[in-house]
Write an enzyme that holds these catalytic residues in place. Structure first.
Site, PDB file in Angstrom:
ATOM      1  N   ASN A  56     -33.720  -5.509  55.577  1.00  0.00           N
ATOM      2  CA  ASN A  56     -32.445  -5.870  56.229  1.00  0.00           C
ATOM      3  C   ASN A  56     -31.236  -5.307  55.478  1.00  0.00           C
ATOM      4  O   ASN A  56     -30.321  -6.026  55.091  1.00  0.00           O
ATOM      5  CB  ASN A  56     -32.325  -7.388  56.403  1.00  0.00           C
ATOM      6  CG  ASN A  56     -32.329  -8.151  55.091  1.00  0.00           C
ATOM      7  OD1 ASN A  56     -32.806  -7.655  54.068  1.00  0.00           O
ATOM      8  ND2 ASN A  56     -31.806  -9.362  55.113  1.00  0.00           N
ATOM      9  N   HIS A  80     -41.894 -17.076  52.470  1.00  0.00           N
ATOM     10  CA  HIS A  80     -41.228 -18.305  51.993  1.00  0.00           C
ATOM     11  C   HIS A  80     -41.569 -19.577  52.763  1.00  0.00           C
ATOM     12  O   HIS A  80     -40.703 -20.178  53.399  1.00  0.00           O
ATOM     13  CB  HIS A  80     -39.710 -18.114  51.930  1.00  0.00           C
ATOM     14  CG  HIS A  80     -39.080 -17.380  53.082  1.00  0.00           C
ATOM     15  ND1 HIS A  80     -39.294 -17.709  54.407  1.00  0.00           N
ATOM     16  CD2 HIS A  80     -38.235 -16.318  53.097  1.00  0.00           C
ATOM     17  CE1 HIS A  80     -38.601 -16.890  55.167  1.00  0.00           C
ATOM     18  NE2 HIS A  80     -37.962 -16.036  54.405  1.00  0.00           N
ATOM     19  N   HIS A  96     -40.819 -13.942  58.898  1.00  0.00           N
ATOM     20  CA  HIS A  96     -39.805 -14.934  58.534  1.00  0.00           C
ATOM     21  C   HIS A  96     -39.859 -15.976  59.650  1.00  0.00           C
ATOM     22  O   HIS A  96     -39.317 -15.761  60.738  1.00  0.00           O
ATOM     23  CB  HIS A  96     -38.434 -14.251  58.446  1.00  0.00           C
ATOM     24  CG  HIS A  96     -37.276 -15.176  58.308  1.00  0.00           C
ATOM     25  ND1 HIS A  96     -36.495 -15.225  57.188  1.00  0.00           N
ATOM     26  CD2 HIS A  96     -36.754 -16.099  59.156  1.00  0.00           C
ATOM     27  CE1 HIS A  96     -35.540 -16.133  57.357  1.00  0.00           C
ATOM     28  NE2 HIS A  96     -35.676 -16.673  58.540  1.00  0.00           N
ATOM     29  N   HIS A 128     -34.465  -8.693  48.010  1.00  0.00           N
ATOM     30  CA  HIS A 128     -33.398  -8.017  48.752  1.00  0.00           C
ATOM     31  C   HIS A 128     -32.589  -7.239  47.738  1.00  0.00           C
ATOM     32  O   HIS A 128     -31.952  -7.829  46.862  1.00  0.00           O
ATOM     33  CB  HIS A 128     -32.528  -9.041  49.493  1.00  0.00           C
ATOM     34  CG  HIS A 128     -33.277  -9.812  50.533  1.00  0.00           C
ATOM     35  ND1 HIS A 128     -33.445  -9.365  51.824  1.00  0.00           N
ATOM     36  CD2 HIS A 128     -33.946 -10.992  50.468  1.00  0.00           C
ATOM     37  CE1 HIS A 128     -34.166 -10.236  52.512  1.00  0.00           C
ATOM     38  NE2 HIS A 128     -34.490 -11.241  51.712  1.00  0.00           N
ATOM     39  N   LEU A 129     -32.644  -5.913  47.829  1.00  0.00           N
ATOM     40  CA  LEU A 129     -31.933  -5.075  46.853  1.00  0.00           C
ATOM     41  C   LEU A 129     -30.641  -4.506  47.420  1.00  0.00           C
ATOM     42  O   LEU A 129     -29.894  -3.837  46.715  1.00  0.00           O
ATOM     43  CB  LEU A 129     -32.849  -3.968  46.332  1.00  0.00           C
ATOM     44  CG  LEU A 129     -34.115  -4.451  45.617  1.00  0.00           C
ATOM     45  CD1 LEU A 129     -34.889  -3.286  45.026  1.00  0.00           C
ATOM     46  CD2 LEU A 129     -33.797  -5.471  44.525  1.00  0.00           C
ATOM     47  N   ASP A 149     -37.765 -13.964  46.944  1.00  0.00           N
ATOM     48  CA  ASP A 149     -36.683 -13.934  47.937  1.00  0.00           C
ATOM     49  C   ASP A 149     -35.327 -13.765  47.238  1.00  0.00           C
ATOM     50  O   ASP A 149     -34.322 -14.337  47.659  1.00  0.00           O
ATOM     51  CB  ASP A 149     -36.696 -15.176  48.839  1.00  0.00           C
ATOM     52  CG  ASP A 149     -35.871 -14.973  50.108  1.00  0.00           C
ATOM     53  OD1 ASP A 149     -35.359 -13.860  50.341  1.00  0.00           O
ATOM     54  OD2 ASP A 149     -35.732 -15.947  50.874  1.00  0.00           O
ATOM     55  N   HIS A 160     -25.666 -12.105  46.464  1.00  0.00           N
ATOM     56  CA  HIS A 160     -24.449 -12.109  47.288  1.00  0.00           C
ATOM     57  C   HIS A 160     -23.241 -12.044  46.360  1.00  0.00           C
ATOM     58  O   HIS A 160     -23.210 -12.735  45.346  1.00  0.00           O
ATOM     59  CB  HIS A 160     -24.345 -13.392  48.125  1.00  0.00           C
ATOM     60  CG  HIS A 160     -25.344 -13.474  49.232  1.00  0.00           C
ATOM     61  ND1 HIS A 160     -25.300 -12.653  50.340  1.00  0.00           N
ATOM     62  CD2 HIS A 160     -26.416 -14.279  49.403  1.00  0.00           C
ATOM     63  CE1 HIS A 160     -26.306 -12.958  51.149  1.00  0.00           C
ATOM     64  NE2 HIS A 160     -27.011 -13.939  50.608  1.00  0.00           N
TER      65      HIS A 160
HETATM   66 ZN   LIG Z   1     -36.606 -14.669  55.010  1.00  0.00          ZN
END
Ligand SMILES: [Zn+2]
Length: 428
Positions: A90, A230, A177, A58-59, A303, A307
């Site tokens: 996302n 995952h 997911h 997630h970038l 993953d 944050h």
């Molecule tokens: Zn996920």
């Protein structure tokens, strides 16, 4: 473009060899190689692997540049030994159009540190209602092949079926997911002994396993490709083993944290351990390690979920889910899989480069370390040890669950198409 000569490196952990890198390619492999004007890297005791490939990062760009950007994430990836990462959809806006995936792809190319392959959303806005423009994203400059609503489950069976059918046209894959939404409403951690003692709402293993069971059957029914994100439970491993025994085109990944950490850590109420899917039991960890070693689980995927402090330095119930992963993934795999004798370094290359590149249909990554191949490489010192210091990470966020832990191994150098992105453990 400079020429580099790596001296006495163990290719995939084998006997020491010299590797000459010139014009972006592996130009020669042998003993006692020499080359005029080459930059020499003395690598005795070090291991040379194909550049690592991550199927799941997630970038945060566009939309949450306070947590991470494509540029800072690509720096973290390079320091972790990665030459290609897949960036999840996302973001805000969601990567559900050709325009957004092309923007992410371009930002990765501009970084020069790591190829960033955008993952396209399966449904518009990740809302699970209508299929996104899968074909347009596949045909775009970003050449998207992996589609996922990650963060959310594609829980509608009809939508999932349509997505699996649609991606066949361009040899794509749907990365699920697996989280049954009704079974996980308000869930805070793994459902089990610890959640009972702490009085936190549990997240049952069956919420993951029931979706995986449905999806492997759907995939077989329509003759498509499914990738399971995952995997976190022993029961999921059993379903995957069965699906693979049928010859169905199902692949799966496990995160480094699910190979090491358990739900016992939640007793601290430290939100750094809050993650989706949740940390499970020691029995699950053992099953995941065994499945990665025997190939039932195809790949390690980070993953990586940055944050900012305000979303993590708060009480457990309201904290965001997710952990950093890019800069520590290889060390955790060395500790849990190599130093335990479960896997050798050639298996690490397979699970962290060859197979994830194949799943993502990346042609220039996950290649053999052989003459004529693109010089996407990582040089590792397995005997080094380092203590994880969050303030030293290249990621814009600090939410690593390994702060203060001493981990084995060190990425010495990373090469992307013959250009060093990391040299002597630092960004080049
Ligand atoms: Zn996920």
């Amino acid at each position: 473009m400079s020429t580099y000569l790596i001296k006495d490196a163990g290719i995939l952990g084998g006997d020491a060899q010299d590797v000459l890198i010139r014009d972006g390619l592996i130009a020669a492999i042998g003993t006692d190689l020499s080359a005029e004007h080459a930059v020499v890297l003395e690598a005795a005791g070090q291991i040379l692997l194909p550049g690592l490939v991550d199927l799941h990062t997630h970038l945060r760009e566009p939309g949450r540049e306070d947590a991470e950007t494509v540029a800072t994430g690509a720096n973290a990836a390079a320091l972790g030994g990665f030459t290609a990462v897949h960036a999840m959809a996302n973001t805000d806006p969601v990567a559900d159009t050709a325009g957004t995936v092309e923007q992410v792809w371009r930002l990765g190319q501009e970084s020069g540190r790591c190829d960033v392959h955008p993952v396209g959303a399966v449904t518009v806005g990740l809302e699970g209602k209508r299929l996104a423009e899968l074909g347009a994203m596949a045909d775009s400059a970003a050449r998207v092949r992996v589609f996922s609503d990650d963060g959310k489950c594609v829980d509608d069976a009809v939508i999932m079926r349509r997505a699996l059918e649609y991606v066949k046209a361009f040899d794509g894959v749907v990365a699920q997911h697996a989280q049954e939404p009704r079974l996980t409403e308000g869930a805070q951690m793994n459902e089990g002994t610890v959640s009972g003692e702490l009085g936190l709402r549990g997240w049952p293993a069956v919420a993951e396993e029931s979706i995986i069971a449905r999806d492997v059957l759907l995939t077989a029914h329509v003759g498509s490709r499914l990738h399971v994100c995952h995997v976190s439970t022993a029961g999921s491993v059993e379903i995957l083993r069965w699906a693979k025994s049928k010859g169905w085109h199902v692949t799966a990944e496990v995160t480094p944290h699910h190979l090491l950490l358990t739900d016992e850590l939640v007793r601290s109420y430290d939100p750094v351990y809050k993650v989706n899917p949740p940390l499970r039991t020691a029995a699950d960890v053992a099953a995941l390690r065994e499945a990665l070693a025997d190939g039932t689980i195809d790949a390690v995927a980070t993953d990586h979920a940055p944050h900012p402090g305000e979303d993590k330095d708060c009480e457990w119930a309201v904290a965001a889910m997710g952990m950093l992963g890019l800069e520590t993934a290889l060390a955790i795999v060395q500790q849990t899989m190599v130093d335990t004798g479960l896997m050798d370094w050639s298996a690490v290359a397979d699970r962290m480069s060859t197979r994830p590149a194949a799943i993502g249909r990346l042609e220039q990554h996950g290649r053999p370390v052989a003459v004529g191949e693109p010089a996407n490489l990582v040089l590792v010192d397995p005997s080094a040890r380092r203590t994880v210091e969050p303030s030293e990470l290249a990621s814009r966020s600090r939410n690593t669950p390994y702060a203060g832990l001493e981990l084995p191994g060190r990425v010495v150098a990373t090469f992307l198409r013959g250009v060093p992105t990391v040299i002597d453990g630092k960004l080049a």
